[in-house]
Write an enzyme that holds these catalytic residues in place. Structure first.
Site, short mmCIF file in Angstrom:
data_model
loop_
_atom_site.label_atom_id
_atom_site.label_comp_id
_atom_site.label_asym_id
_atom_site.label_seq_id
_atom_site.Cartn_x
_atom_site.Cartn_y
_atom_site.Cartn_z
CE1 TYR A 110 12.42 32.09 3.52
CE2 TYR A 110 11.95 29.73 3.52
CZ TYR A 110 12.07 30.93 2.84
OH TYR A 110 11.86 30.97 1.49
CE LYS A 138 -0.25 -0.12 5.05
NZ LYS A 138 -1.10 -0.49 6.21
C1 LIG Z 1 -0.29 -1.57 6.83
C2 LIG Z 1 -0.89 -2.83 7.29
C3 LIG Z 1 -0.10 -3.97 7.51
C4 LIG Z 1 1.41 -3.95 7.45
O1 LIG Z 1 1.92 -3.44 8.67
P1 LIG Z 1 3.50 -3.42 8.93
O2 LIG Z 1 3.63 -3.06 10.36
O3 LIG Z 1 4.07 -2.41 8.00
O4 LIG Z 1 4.00 -4.79 8.65
C5 LIG Z 1 -0.74 -5.16 7.80
N1 LIG Z 1 -2.08 -5.22 7.90
C6 LIG Z 1 -2.87 -4.15 7.73
C7 LIG Z 1 -4.34 -4.28 7.86
C8 LIG Z 1 -2.30 -2.91 7.44
O5 LIG Z 1 -3.10 -1.84 7.29
#
Ligand SMILES: *Cc1c(COP(=O)(O)O)cnc(C)c1O
Length: 401
Positions: free
Chosen positions: A277, A47
Site C-alpha cells: 500500500y 501479567k
Molecule cells: C510489570 C511490573 C513489574 C515487572 O517489571 P519488569 O520491568 O518487566 O521486570 C514489576 N512490578 C510492577 C508493579 C509491574 O507493574
C-alpha cells in the site's frame, strides 16, 4: 476429467505462523535472576499473558525453576492461574471497583492496595469469612498507582484497624520504580529512601511484614540495595534486556520467544515494481519478492518497515508498508536458485544466538521497547511450547492452557 492431485505436494506440516516459547530458557533465566537476587526471593511477573508468552505454561516453568511468587496486574489474570491449579503465592495489584475482590480472597490471592480498595477488600473478607492478605502500595515517585506519601500514615492506620478486627493481614509493603532502566539517574535513590521510611511507618504501626518489595527487572540487575525481601521480575524471565546499552547476551539471559512463519509466495518482478500500500518501495532492478504472511493483525507494528526477516541464513529488511496480514522482503535476483520458495522458513526474531534478528531489532524498527513487541504478538499467532521440563509437556500448536 483431469486431476491436479498428483502434482500437488503433500501439505507441509510446519505451522504457518508460530511463536515458539522455549520453556527451558525461561527456567534458565529464572535461575540466573534468583542467583542475582538471593537472599531475596523472586516473583515471576506473568501479567499480560506472560508478556505474550502464555501465562500458565510460563508460570509453571518459572515455579519449577524456583520462583517463589507469581505476580499479575489484574485479579482476573491471577484467577486464571489458580484455576489452572497453580497454588504458588500470587499477588495482583491493579484494580477497579469492578474487580472481583471476593474471588481473590476465596482463592488465596494477595491483593495490592493503594487506598480506596481497602473498603472493598474488607467487605470481601467479611463475605468470604476469610481474612484477606494485603500488600500496601506506596507511591515513592512514579506517580501512577500507590498511596500518596501524605496519605500513607492514614492508610496504614486504617489497614491495621481492619487487621485488628481479623478481616485482613498486612503482609507486604511495596512500591514501583520509575527510572531503574537508567541506572545513572538519581531519582531511584530518592525512591528507595522514601520506601524505607514507608516500611518503617507500617512496621511501627503493627504490620508484621512477610515481604518488602520494590525492584523490577532493571533494579534487580543494577541495584542490589533495591532487592529487600522479594524482587518482581517480568522482562528478565523472558530473556530480554531492560537496558538500552546491554543486550540479553551481555546480561546472560536467553530470549524465550521465536517468531516465525514461512514464505507464502516468491515472485519475480521487473525493475519499477511498486510494493505494498502506498507503493512506497519501488524495485530498482529485476528481483524476487518474498511474501511474509505476518502483519499488524498478528501484532507486528505497522510502523516497523525495515524490520528484519531471516530467510535461509540471510537477514532481509521489510520493504514498503506492513499490512494487516502480510509484508514483503526483497530477496534479490534469482532467489529461487538460492532456495527461497513458498514454505521456506522466515524468522522475524529468535534468541539471537545464530546472529539472527532479535526482539530488540524489531523494537528499534518500530521506535518502541522490547516489552511492547512481545506483549503485542496477537492471539492469531499460535504459541508452541518446547523444552518443557517435568510436568509441562511440549504442547501442540494453538494450545493455550
Ligand atoms: C510489570 C511490573 C513489574 C515487572 O517489571 P519488569 O520491568 O518487566 O521486570 C514489576 N512490578 C510492577 C508493579 C509491574 O507493574
Amino acid at each position: 476429467m483431469t486431476s491436479t492431485a498428483a502434482t500437488v505436494p503433500s501439505r507441509v506440516s510446519t505451522p504457518e505462523r508460530q511463536a515458539i516459547i522455549d520453556l527451558a530458557a525461561i527456567g534458565k533465566n529464572v535461575a540466573a535472576l534468583r542467583a542475582i537476587a538471593a537472599p531475596a526471593r523472586l516473583m515471576a511477573v506473568v501479567k499480560a499473558d506472560a508478556y505474550g508468552h502464555g501465562a500458565v505454561p510460563v508460570a509453571r516453568a518459572a515455579v519449577a525453576a524456583g520462583a517463589e511468587w507469581l505476580g499479575t496486574a489484574h485479579i482476573s489474570e491471577a484467577l486464571v492461574l489458580r484455576r489452572a491449579g497453580i497454588d504458588t503465592p500470587l499477588l495482583a495489584w491493579l484494580h477497579t471497583p469492578s474487580s472481583d475482590f471476593a474471588a481473590a480472597v476465596a482463592h488465596g490471592i494477595d491483593i495490592g492496595c493503594s487506598g480506596w480498595e481497602l473498603e472493598y477488600i474488607a467487605a470481601a473478607a467479611r463475605a468470604e469469612e476469610r481474612p484477606a492478605r494485603v500488600h500496601l502500595k506506596i507511591d515513592t515517585g512514579l506517580g501512577r498507582n500507590g498511596c500518596a506519601m501524605d496519605r500513607w500514615d492514614a492508610l496504614v492506620a486504617d489497614a491495621i484497624a481492619y487487621q485488628d478486627q481479623g478481616l485482613l493481614r498486612v503482609v507486604g509493603v511495596f512500591s514501583h520504580l520509575a527510572v531503574a532502566d537508567e541506572p545513572d539517574r538519581p531519582e531511584t535513590d530518592r525512591q528507595l529512601q522514601l520506601f524505607r521510611e514507608a516500611v518503617a511507618v507500617a512496621e511501627d504501626a503493627g504490620a508484621d511484614l512477610e515481604v518488602r518489595h520494590i525492584a523490577n527487572t532493571p533494579a534487580t540487575l543494577s541495584r542490589p540495595d533495591s532487592h529487600f525481601d522479594l524482587v518482581r521480575v517480568g522482562l528478565g524471565i523472558y530473556g530480554l534486556s531492560p537496558f538500552a546499552d546491554q543486550t540479553s547476551a551481555d546480561l546472560g539471559l536467553h530470549p524465550a520467544m521465536t517468531l516465525q512463519t514461512q514464505l507464502a509466495l516468491c515472485k519475480d518482478v521487473p525493475a519499477g515494481q511498486g510494493v505494498s500500500y502506498g507503493l512506497n518501495f519501488i524495485t530498482d532492478r529485476p528481483t524476487t519478492l518474498g511474501l511474509v504472511p505476518l502483519g499488524y493483525a498478528d501484532g507486528i507494528p505497522r510502523i516497523a518497515t525495515g524490520g528484519p526477516v531471516r530467510i535461509n541464513g540471510v537477514t532481509y529488511p521489510v520493504m514498503g508498508r506492513i499490512a494487516m496480514d502480510q509484508m514483503v522482503v526483497d530477496l534479490g535476483p534469482d532467489a529461487g536458485n538460492r532456495g527461497a520458495d513458498p514454505g521456506t522458513a522466515a524468522v522475524l526474531f529468535g534468541n539471537g544466538a545464530d546472529g539472527g534478528p532479535t526482539v530488540d531489532d524489531w523494537a528499534a524498527a518500530a521506535g518502541t521497547i522490547n516489552y511492547e513487541v512481545v506483549t503485542r504478538i496477537s492471539p492469531r499467532v499460535p504459541r508452541t511450547y518446547v523444552n518443557g521440563g517435568s510436568g509441562s509437556e511440549p504442547r501442540p500448536e494453538g494450545a493455550d492452557a
